[in-house]
Design a protein around this motif. Structure first.
Motif: not given
Length: 239
Positions: A13-18, A101-107, A225-233
């Motif tokens: 919550t603290a970081l998501g807006a900025d 975190a998905a609700t904050t608008g951040a990637i 590992s070289g995986t990069i998990p990104v949340l999409r949909n």
């Protein structure tokens, strides 16, 4: 500050807006299990803990719910998960924080010790000069995965997530100015024997006592590992 660190749901919550990018860190075990699933060509759908509605929605999207087959939240259970599997993975910390975190608008990315450098590089690319927030999940007092309790106790900061977050911050060296909290985590990750720390910390000892020492070993494999998990949909995919 260009690189910031705060703990748990309050940290999101603290970081998501900025922050343009949020990296969720839950080393034991959600983010480590996610790394292994993606490394085998699968995907992960994070589900809030004890959320039956979320579990039903995940199944409606074609996901297999962790625990219904041989795959669970334990990293060692997914080392040979078939490519193409969409695993719905509930957890009280990492998965729940991903949903928040998905609700904050951040990637939103997830990271652990295994993929710290790869995740840091992708976070820097996606943020493109804007602030990056790193969120060690921590544990919650009173949460026991073997019971049906829905009561979340106060935050319990933990060694493994401090070190996972620190490894990611350390790999962001040169991106910009880190906060004091971020610098402290980075120093800790550089100064300690990570495998030994995970074995000796409270979470590691708890898992070993339950017969899951191999999960701790898998989690402690820094930059394996070289995986990069990104949340999409709502789904974590390798990117």
């Amino acid at each position: 500050m260009d690189i910031r660190l705060e703990w748990g749901s309050e940290g999101v919550t603290a970081l998501g807006a900025d922050c343009a990018v949020l990296v969720i860190v839950d080393v034991l075990s959600f983010c480590t299990t996610t790394d292994l699933v993606l490394g085998n060509g699968g995907r992960v759908l994070p589900v809030r803990w004890r959320d039956q509605r979320g579990e039903k929605a995940a199944k409606a999207r074609g996901a297999i719910l962790a625990g219904e087959k041989r795959w669970t939240l334990r990293p060692s259970s997914v080392t040979e998960i078939p490519s193409g599997t969409l695993l719905a993975l509930p957890s009280p910390n990492g998965a729940t924080l991903c949903d928040t975190a998905a609700t904050t608008g951040a990637i939103v990315l997830t990271g652990c010790l295994r993929n710290a450098t790869a995740v840091a590089a992708r976070a820097a690319e996606l943020a493109n000069g804007r602030p990056i927030g790193v969120v060690p999940a921590g544990e919650r007092w009173g949460i026991d995965i073997r019971t049906e309790t829905k009561t979340f106790g106060p935050l319990r900061p933990c060694v493994e997530d401090q070190l996972g977050a620190g490894a990611i911050v350390s790999a962001l060296d040169g991106y910009g100015r880190p906060s004091a909290e971020a610098r402290l985590a980075a120093v800790a990750a550089k100064a300690i024997d990570i495998a030994e720390a995970l074995t000796e910390c409270s979470s590691g000892r708890e898992l070993a006592a339950a017969g899951h020492a191999n999960d701790v070993r898998l989690a402690a494999m820094l930059d394996s590992s070289g995986t990069i998990p990104v949340l999409r949909n709502g789904i974590l995919e390798d990117s």
